[in-house]
Scaffold this motif. Sequence first.
Motif, PDB file in Angstrom:
ATOM      1  N   LEU B 194     -10.587  31.852  95.071  1.00 25.06           N
ATOM      2  CA  LEU B 194     -11.363  30.680  95.481  1.00 25.06           C
ATOM      3  C   LEU B 194     -12.698  31.101  96.094  1.00 25.06           C
ATOM      4  O   LEU B 194     -13.758  30.528  95.805  1.00 25.06           O
ATOM      5  N   ILE B 195     -12.640  32.106  96.934  1.00 28.88           N
ATOM      6  CA  ILE B 195     -13.849  32.597  97.602  1.00 28.88           C
ATOM      7  C   ILE B 195     -14.857  33.111  96.576  1.00 28.88           C
ATOM      8  O   ILE B 195     -16.053  32.810  96.640  1.00 28.88           O
ATOM      9  N   LEU B 196     -14.357  33.855  95.596  1.00 33.62           N
ATOM     10  CA  LEU B 196     -15.248  34.392  94.564  1.00 33.62           C
ATOM     11  C   LEU B 196     -15.838  33.261  93.717  1.00 33.62           C
ATOM     12  O   LEU B 196     -17.037  33.240  93.426  1.00 33.62           O
ATOM     13  N   GLU B 197     -14.993  32.304  93.354  1.00 34.99           N
ATOM     14  CA  GLU B 197     -15.447  31.186  92.519  1.00 34.99           C
ATOM     15  C   GLU B 197     -16.498  30.352  93.252  1.00 34.99           C
ATOM     16  O   GLU B 197     -17.462  29.875  92.647  1.00 34.99           O
ATOM     17  N   THR B 198     -16.311  30.172  94.554  1.00 30.24           N
ATOM     18  CA  THR B 198     -17.249  29.394  95.364  1.00 30.24           C
ATOM     19  C   THR B 198     -18.650  30.018  95.302  1.00 30.24           C
ATOM     20  O   THR B 198     -19.652  29.308  95.169  1.00 30.24           O
ATOM     21  N   ALA B 199     -18.690  31.342  95.381  1.00 31.51           N
ATOM     22  CA  ALA B 199     -19.981  32.046  95.315  1.00 31.51           C
ATOM     23  C   ALA B 199     -20.546  32.034  93.900  1.00 31.51           C
ATOM     24  O   ALA B 199     -21.750  31.893  93.700  1.00 31.51           O
ATOM     25  N   LYS B 201     -20.049  29.787  91.581  1.00 38.29           N
ATOM     26  CA  LYS B 201     -20.451  28.441  91.165  1.00 38.29           C
ATOM     27  C   LYS B 201     -21.921  28.178  91.443  1.00 38.29           C
ATOM     28  O   LYS B 201     -22.626  27.626  90.616  1.00 38.29           O
ATOM     29  N   ILE B 202     -22.393  28.589  92.619  1.00 43.34           N
ATOM     30  CA  ILE B 202     -23.771  28.241  92.967  1.00 43.34           C
ATOM     31  C   ILE B 202     -24.789  29.174  92.319  1.00 43.34           C
ATOM     32  O   ILE B 202     -25.985  29.022  92.548  1.00 43.34           O
ATOM     33  N   GLN B 203     -24.318  30.113  91.497  1.00 50.26           N
ATOM     34  CA  GLN B 203     -25.289  30.913  90.734  1.00 50.26           C
ATOM     35  C   GLN B 203     -25.951  30.036  89.672  1.00 50.26           C
ATOM     36  O   GLN B 203     -27.064  30.300  89.242  1.00 50.26           O
ATOM     37  N   THR B 204     -25.245  28.985  89.251  1.00 48.14           N
ATOM     38  CA  THR B 204     -25.787  28.133  88.188  1.00 48.14           C
ATOM     39  C   THR B 204     -25.845  26.651  88.574  1.00 48.14           C
ATOM     40  O   THR B 204     -26.295  25.833  87.780  1.00 48.14           O
ATOM     41  N   MET B 205     -25.391  26.324  89.765  1.00 46.95           N
ATOM     42  CA  MET B 205     -25.309  24.922  90.189  1.00 46.95           C
ATOM     43  C   MET B 205     -25.784  24.872  91.633  1.00 46.95           C
ATOM     44  O   MET B 205     -25.526  25.809  92.384  1.00 46.95           O
ATOM     45  N   PRO B 207     -25.801  24.142  95.607  1.00 46.99           N
ATOM     46  CA  PRO B 207     -24.710  23.938  96.557  1.00 46.99           C
ATOM     47  C   PRO B 207     -24.430  22.445  96.762  1.00 46.99           C
ATOM     48  O   PRO B 207     -23.289  22.054  96.994  1.00 46.99           O
ATOM     49  N   MET B 209     -24.570  20.042  94.484  1.00 43.67           N
ATOM     50  CA  MET B 209     -23.728  19.600  93.377  1.00 43.67           C
ATOM     51  C   MET B 209     -22.344  20.235  93.413  1.00 43.67           C
ATOM     52  O   MET B 209     -21.371  19.649  92.947  1.00 43.67           O
ATOM     53  N   ALA B 210     -22.257  21.422  93.953  1.00 35.76           N
ATOM     54  CA  ALA B 210     -20.994  22.170  93.902  1.00 35.76           C
ATOM     55  C   ALA B 210     -19.991  21.722  94.960  1.00 35.76           C
ATOM     56  O   ALA B 210     -18.824  22.081  94.911  1.00 35.76           O
ATOM     57  N   GLN B 211     -20.435  20.915  95.928  1.00 32.63           N
ATOM     58  CA  GLN B 211     -19.541  20.580  97.051  1.00 32.63           C
ATOM     59  C   GLN B 211     -18.335  19.744  96.595  1.00 32.63           C
ATOM     60  O   GLN B 211     -18.473  18.843  95.776  1.00 32.63           O
TER      61      GLN B 211
END
Lengths: 255, 255
Positions: B194-199, B201-205, B207, B209-211
């Motif tokens: 989850l921690i890795l995915e959270t980081a 995600k915001i490489q292309t979206m 923060p 939108m990602a919330q």
Amino acid sequence: MISVILLGAGNVASHLYKVFHNSDTITVTQWYNRHIDKISTFKNEVEITDDLSALKRADIYIIAVSDDAIATVSEALPFQDRFVVHTSGTASLYDIDAKHRRGVFYPLQTFTKGAEVDFSNIPLCIEGLKKSDFKLLKRLAEGIGSKDYKVSTEQRKRLHIAAVFANNFTNQMYRIAHEITEANQIEFEILKPLILETAKKIQTMSPYMAQTGPAVRGDKKTAKQHLNLIENPQHKAIYKLLTESINDTHGRKKL
Amino acid sequence: MISVILLGAGNVASHLYKVFHNSDTITVTQWYNRHIDKISTFKNEVEITDDLSALKRADIYIIAVSDDAIATVSEALPFQDRFVVHTSGTASLYDIDAKHRRGVFYPLQTFTKGAEVDFSNIPLCIEGLKKSDFKLLKRLAEGIGSKDYKVSTEQRKRLHIAAVFANNFTNQMYRIAHEITEANQIEFEILKPLILETAKKIQTMSPYMAQTGPAVRGDKKTAKQHLNLIENPQHKAIYKLLTESINDTHGRKKL
Ligand SMILES: NC(=O)c1ccc[n+]([C@@H]2O[C@H](COP(=O)([O-])OP(=O)(O)OC[C@H]3O[C@@H](n4cnc5c(N)ncnc54)[C@H](OP(=O)(O)O)[C@@H]3O)[C@@H](O)[C@H]2O)c1
Ligand SMILES: NC(=O)c1ccc[n+]([C@@H]2O[C@H](COP(=O)([O-])OP(=O)(O)OC[C@H]3O[C@@H](n4cnc5c(N)ncnc54)[C@H](OP(=O)(O)O)[C@@H]3O)[C@@H](O)[C@H]2O)c1
């Protein structure tokens, strides 16, 4: 073959549908949503319905609807003694109506429609009252290549809180960093490698060991400078509180 | 060939030494540290010294010491009109003694000794008063495969604050999640994807939108349940404040 009926068409249900559909050991017997238009594009792949009374027989019914609606939907299911699970991190196993065999199939990951997910990397927290049901959920997790964890209702609730910190609050840290860069004509881009590295680091090192920066160094001068520069009062309050939290974790004196 | 003399032997200096040493376009002429034992293992690869008066001539002198010591060390350098830079995110360009040509070479990344770093992924914030010095820093960044950003002193200070949020505070979120899992006999392991995915995600979206999660959904019931379950008063305060912050960002009513 494990037969599954999915209920709901939100972030979680949509991703589950896709991964079940591609699995060799799982078949989606039906897909229900109260608004059928949301799933109508799939009507050539799977039987869709918006009518609970039309539900067929399946090994597992997965209720992936908003937490608040789990009890209502499970109660409205026109059958009993079948295996019904929800996908929530917070809802109790007992939110599912007692007429069913109950279980939980909680994927510990952040889902957004559109964003791709790799289930082989998603821990599945499973719970089942009967041993045979529990085993079925284990096989369901295996069928999509996920690692499963036996987690009690009490543990799952705490885990969800931990996930709020690790995901939602972390993401809000990114958001605030984004606000700060934007307000100063700096590309947010420049922070992305740091953000990724921060998450990567704790894959092999404890967050305790990984901590760096003014707070853990006890560098009060820098912390004070930062507080003077931060204009947004909420950002200031967050800076203070989290600096204190880091100080406490690492046994430093407060600001 | 760019000749460099490194001053300091901490996290940053050690990583810079390694990457400079492996670069085809950069040579480390000397490595200084006040405690020579810290760098003595490198004595067969590079000239080491603990004596500022023994420093040779080089294109760039990089002061990678604690922020507080930058002024003292730069003043103590027994020469003038040479190009001297520091590596700090907070210190001013003007912390470097005015007798030198001054600059900043700030790698925006979290360094820990031991943990490998890939400089091709590290943004380098550079600053130089003279155009030719600025260009030299650009070439230095290129020589280690890093992307360089022209960032003013004012911007760099803000960027450092943003980095505190994106790295130090984010890491503290991981730490609190770790504390919660440990207190409930859950493996912290389970949160790592989850921690890795959270980081990621915001490489292309963004923060914004990602919330996801209870706060952005305006799910007050879950937030209240969580607050009741959290025992640590500091964790409670952080949960409240960050929930409010997310509420504000997304225009939700407060708890
Ligand atoms: N999103 C995540 O990251 C995540 C991660 C792990 C677990 N979960 C859990 O998974 C479950 C679903 O979350 P989600 O994010 O997929 O939600 P979502 O995207 O908001 O979708 C909610 C779904 O629930 C349906 N629904 C809401 N109220 C209903 C009612 N009264 N009767 C029938 N259907 C109703 C909605 O139907 P309509 O389409 O007709 O409106 C929609 O399909 C929740 O228990 C959540 O806690 C979520
Ligand atoms: N760590 C990071 O993630 C990071 C990232 C970007 C930028 N920076 C910046 O890079 C610089 C160095 O940080 P760091 O993390 O490498 O620090 P560090 O690991 O704490 O090392 C500090 C170094 O400074 C030396 N030093 C301290 N006081 C001194 C003095 N009065 N005279 C001479 N030398 C002195 C120490 O010498 P001894 O070995 O003899 O004690 C040590 O080699 C700082 O400006 C920091 O803001 C750090």
